[in-house]
Each structure stands twice: as C-alpha cells, then as structure tokens.
Design an enzyme around this catalytic site. Structure first.
Site, PDB file in Angstrom:
ATOM      1  N   SER A 149       0.881  -1.286   0.270  1.00 36.58           N
ATOM      2  CA  SER A 149       0.152   0.038  -0.041  1.00 36.58           C
ATOM      3  C   SER A 149       0.879   1.300  -0.045  1.00 36.58           C
ATOM      4  O   SER A 149       2.104   1.215   0.346  1.00 36.58           O
ATOM      5  CB  SER A 149      -0.762  -0.077   1.397  1.00 36.58           C
ATOM      6  OG  SER A 149      -1.539   1.441   1.528  1.00 36.58           O
ATOM      7  N   TYR A 162      -4.103  -0.585   9.566  1.00 36.20           N
ATOM      8  CA  TYR A 162      -3.690  -0.897   8.317  1.00 36.20           C
ATOM      9  C   TYR A 162      -2.322  -0.413   8.106  1.00 36.20           C
ATOM     10  O   TYR A 162      -1.578  -1.133   7.398  1.00 36.20           O
ATOM     11  CB  TYR A 162      -4.963  -0.019   7.561  1.00 36.20           C
ATOM     12  CG  TYR A 162      -4.703  -0.296   6.125  1.00 36.20           C
ATOM     13  CD1 TYR A 162      -5.410  -1.358   5.342  1.00 36.20           C
ATOM     14  CD2 TYR A 162      -4.055   0.410   5.290  1.00 36.20           C
ATOM     15  CE1 TYR A 162      -5.428  -1.532   4.094  1.00 36.20           C
ATOM     16  CE2 TYR A 162      -4.176   0.479   3.830  1.00 36.20           C
ATOM     17  CZ  TYR A 162      -4.801  -0.681   3.336  1.00 36.20           C
ATOM     18  OH  TYR A 162      -4.687  -0.999   2.096  1.00 36.20           O
TER      19      TYR A 162
HETATM   20  P1  NAP Z   1     -11.771  -4.993  -1.790  1.00 32.88           P
HETATM   21  O1  NAP Z   1     -12.677  -4.943  -3.005  1.00 32.88           O
HETATM   22  O2  NAP Z   1     -12.676  -4.649  -0.460  1.00 32.88           O
HETATM   23  O3  NAP Z   1     -11.199  -6.371  -1.862  1.00 32.88           O
HETATM   24  C1  NAP Z   1     -10.628  -7.058  -0.671  1.00 32.88           C
HETATM   25  C2  NAP Z   1     -10.871  -8.521  -0.980  1.00 32.88           C
HETATM   26  O4  NAP Z   1     -10.314  -9.264   0.159  1.00 32.88           O
HETATM   27  C3  NAP Z   1     -11.977  -9.019  -1.180  1.00 32.88           C
HETATM   28  O5  NAP Z   1     -12.037 -10.005  -2.059  1.00 32.88           O
HETATM   29  C4  NAP Z   1     -12.442  -9.605   0.293  1.00 32.88           C
HETATM   30  O6  NAP Z   1     -13.519 -10.530   0.229  1.00 32.88           O
HETATM   31  C5  NAP Z   1     -11.288 -10.285   0.813  1.00 32.88           C
HETATM   32  N1  NAP Z   1     -11.038 -10.382   1.935  1.00 32.88           N
HETATM   33  C6  NAP Z   1     -11.052  -9.741   2.908  1.00 32.88           C
HETATM   34  N2  NAP Z   1     -11.264 -10.173   4.287  1.00 32.88           N
HETATM   35  C7  NAP Z   1     -11.368 -11.575   3.941  1.00 32.88           C
HETATM   36  C8  NAP Z   1     -11.280 -12.684   4.487  1.00 32.88           C
HETATM   37  N3  NAP Z   1     -11.166 -12.944   6.224  1.00 32.88           N
HETATM   38  N4  NAP Z   1     -11.347 -14.034   4.032  1.00 32.88           N
HETATM   39  C9  NAP Z   1     -11.089 -14.015   2.760  1.00 32.88           C
HETATM   40  N5  NAP Z   1     -11.256 -12.874   1.917  1.00 32.88           N
HETATM   41  C10 NAP Z   1     -11.179 -11.827   2.503  1.00 32.88           C
HETATM   42  O7  NAP Z   1     -10.285  -4.054  -1.822  1.00 32.88           O
HETATM   43  P2  NAP Z   1      -9.360  -3.827  -2.711  1.00 32.88           P
HETATM   44  O8  NAP Z   1      -9.037  -2.447  -2.711  1.00 32.88           O
HETATM   45  O9  NAP Z   1      -9.618  -4.696  -3.961  1.00 32.88           O
HETATM   46  O10 NAP Z   1      -8.201  -4.502  -1.753  1.00 32.88           O
HETATM   47  C11 NAP Z   1      -7.491  -5.496  -2.134  1.00 32.88           C
HETATM   48  C12 NAP Z   1      -6.143  -5.542  -1.655  1.00 32.88           C
HETATM   49  O11 NAP Z   1      -5.346  -4.098  -2.293  1.00 32.88           O
HETATM   50  C13 NAP Z   1      -6.056  -5.398  -0.144  1.00 32.88           C
HETATM   51  O12 NAP Z   1      -4.901  -5.859   0.440  1.00 32.88           O
HETATM   52  C14 NAP Z   1      -5.833  -3.859  -0.047  1.00 32.88           C
HETATM   53  O13 NAP Z   1      -5.352  -3.549   1.363  1.00 32.88           O
HETATM   54  C15 NAP Z   1      -4.795  -3.517  -0.984  1.00 32.88           C
HETATM   55  N6  NAP Z   1      -4.973  -2.085  -1.335  1.00 32.88           N
HETATM   56  C16 NAP Z   1      -6.124  -1.488  -1.897  1.00 32.88           C
HETATM   57  C17 NAP Z   1      -5.886   0.063  -2.104  1.00 32.88           C
HETATM   58  C18 NAP Z   1      -7.105   0.724  -3.011  1.00 32.88           C
HETATM   59  O14 NAP Z   1      -7.083   1.895  -3.117  1.00 32.88           O
HETATM   60  N7  NAP Z   1      -8.104   0.064  -3.068  1.00 32.88           N
HETATM   61  C19 NAP Z   1      -4.540   0.636  -1.866  1.00 32.88           C
HETATM   62  C20 NAP Z   1      -3.532   0.018  -1.682  1.00 32.88           C
HETATM   63  C21 NAP Z   1      -3.743  -1.267  -1.319  1.00 32.88           C
HETATM   64  P3  NAP Z   1     -15.008  -9.686   0.515  1.00 32.88           P
HETATM   65  O15 NAP Z   1     -15.351  -9.215  -1.007  1.00 32.88           O
HETATM   66  O16 NAP Z   1     -15.820 -11.034   0.796  1.00 32.88           O
HETATM   67  O17 NAP Z   1     -14.884  -8.807   1.733  1.00 32.88           O
END
Ligand code: NAP
Length: 257
Positions: A149, A162
């Site tokens: 991140s 986080y």
């Molecule tokens: P998201 O749409 O909320 O996706 C998160 C994913 O992780 C979803 O598939 C979620 O499943 C899964 N997850 C969370 N807890 C879980 C659990 N206990 N068991 C199984 N699956 C679980 O958000 P995203 O932005 O795509 O995030 C993906 C990664 O990128 C994360 O590590 C996040 O920290 C990182 N990230 C995101 C951003 C950003 O700007 N969006 C920036 C930097 C880093 P559910 O759908 O069932 O909740």
C-alpha cells in the site's frame, strides 16, 4: 515453453480475495497472460471465474475465510489437486478499519493484522514449502506477490492497524526474499495507489478527502483494478527472475509528489 518472458502459459496461480476489486483485476490479468487461476474467496467468486475462463484458461474456486491461518494448508492442497502445482501466489486479500488513533479498539487492531499480515505470512509459508519442495522441469522459479500500500511508505490517518500491517508487508516481503531467493522463489510486492474499490468507498464518498487525493495524483484520476494487472503479470513472470524484495508502486505518480 513460454513464448516470451511475460508469458504465463502453463503456470498455476493462486489469488486471494479474487471475487472483487484488485484481486479480480489481477486474476483476469494473469489469465490473459495464460495462467490457470485458483480463486480464493469467502464470498462466491463466480463473476471472476467467468472472466478468467473467458480467456481460455482454467479457473478453480477455493472457498476460505482468511481471518485465521486455519485454511492455509488446505488452500495449497486444493490448488495442487486442481492444477498439479502452484507457480504463483498473489496475497491480495485485505481489510481496513477507520477510527481516530485515540479511540482505536483492540478488535479493529487484531482483525486487520490477522488478515493483512499474519495470514499473508502463513499462506506464503505454506506455498513456499510447496515451491521449494518441487523440482520444476523447466527450472522455472516460484513467484510470490504481496499487495502492499502507499501506507507501506507513509503514515496515513485514522488507520493505525492498516498502516502497521502494510508496513509489515513491506518488511516481510524483504525477509521472505532474503530467505527464499536461493531456494528458487521470488518475493516482491505491489503498492497500489488510490484504486476505486470497496476498500476505498468511504474515501471516494468523502468530498473533501476525494478532492485532496485527486489533487495529489499526477495522473489526475483514481486507479482502476485493471491498472494493477500489468505489474502483477511482470512480477509473476520470468521477466522478474532477478527482481527480489522490491515494492513496486503503481500509483499514478502519488509518491513522486
Ligand atoms: P476490496 O474490494 O475490499 O477487496 C478485498 C478482498 O479481500 C475481497 O475479495 C475480500 O473479500 C477479501 N477478504 C477480506 N477479508 C477476507 C477474509 N477474511 N477471507 C477471505 N477474503 C477476504 O478492496 P481492494 O481495494 O480490492 O483490496 C485488495 C487489496 O489491495 C487489499 O490488500 C488492500 O489493502 C490493497 N490495497 C487497496 C488499495 C485501494 O486503493 N483500493 C490501495 C492499496 C492497497 P469480501 O469481498 O468477501 O470482503
């Protein structure tokens, strides 16, 4: 045999949190590059399965709740049963909890640290035991890609667990690279900038924060999950065989400001 260094034909990839957001974007990008993809999710990832299969490769669903390390070994076993091996692991699943640091609860600390850091490590360990135990016919290396991140580099606001977890992902990426590089495994990370997903829904909806974020991004827009796919393909491919412990920012220039 790979046609070019970025080709993933015949590779078996495992992507966590593959039902939505960045995980879905990465799963589709790996499929476009030729990999079969195991989709790890706690909610039905059928939409991603359709998108992956539309690329002419295999998808396999592994249902698992990644809030504890309990399913880690099973995830590897189910993927090996489906594809015969795991060549690529993308540790994407992650959560965020927002609260002032003065009021932050132990529950919000533990929940985030468990998914984002503890399970990331123990799933990597389970996959690396598999990767270091095989003798790949073509000498290909195993690839682990962690999703870090901007808060691997910066402090952030109102997200203490986080920030701690993603800073930890940066350190663990380097530690695992140090230990496993000589055993045939590359470990690197991608640090996404501000990507429009469920994770950032609260920020997108906050007019002031949304404006502040947009003003700082040289590209002048939020990222899309597909923007992360190219970096994931690169770090999963033989083109990255000599890249180790690197944290690759894909941020529209955010860190350059
Ligand atoms: P998201 O749409 O909320 O996706 C998160 C994913 O992780 C979803 O598939 C979620 O499943 C899964 N997850 C969370 N807890 C879980 C659990 N206990 N068991 C199984 N699956 C679980 O958000 P995203 O932005 O795509 O995030 C993906 C990664 O990128 C994360 O590590 C996040 O920290 C990182 N990230 C995101 C951003 C950003 O700007 N969006 C920036 C930097 C880093 P559910 O759908 O069932 O909740």
């Amino acid at each position: 045999m790979a046609a070019h260094a970025f080709d993933l034909t015949g590779k078996a990839a495992l992507v966590t949190g593959a039902n939505t957001g960045i995980g879905q974007g990465i799963a589709v990008a790996l499929a476009k590059a030729g990999a079969d993809v195991a989709l790890v999710a706690r909610r039905d990832p059928s939409e991603t399965r359709q998108l992956v299969e539309a690329e002419g490769v295999r998808a396999h669903i592994v249902m698992a709740d990644l809030s504890s390390i309990e399913p880690c070994q099973r995830i590897v076993e189910e993927t090996v049963a489906a594809f015969g091996k795991v060549d690529i692991l993308v540790n994407n699943a992650g959560i965020i909890r927002r609260e002032d640091a003065l009021d932050f609860s132990e529950e919000d600390w533990d929940a985030v640290m468990d998914v984002n850091l503890k399970v990331l490590f123990f799933l990597s360990q389970a996959v690396a035991r598999h990767m270091t135990g095989w003798s790949s016919q073509d000498g290909a290396r195993g690839k682990i890609v962690n999703i870090a991140s901007m808060l691997t580099f910066q402090g952030g606001i109102r997200v203490p667990s986080y920030t701690a977890s993603k800073s930890g992902v940066g350190g663990l990426t380097k530690l695992m690279a140090n230990e496993w590089a000589a055993k045939g495994v590359n470990v690197n990370a991608i640090a996404p900038g501000y990507i429009a997903t469920n994770n950032t829904a609260a920020l997108q909806a906050d007019e002031t924060r949304n404006r502040q974020i947009m003003e700082r991004i040289p590209e002048g827009r939020w990222g899309d999950p597909a923007d992360i796919g190219g970096a994931a393909v690169f770090l999963s491919s033989s083109a990255a065989d000599y890249v180790q412990g690197h944290i690759l920012a894909v941020d529209g220039g955010w860190l350059a400001r």
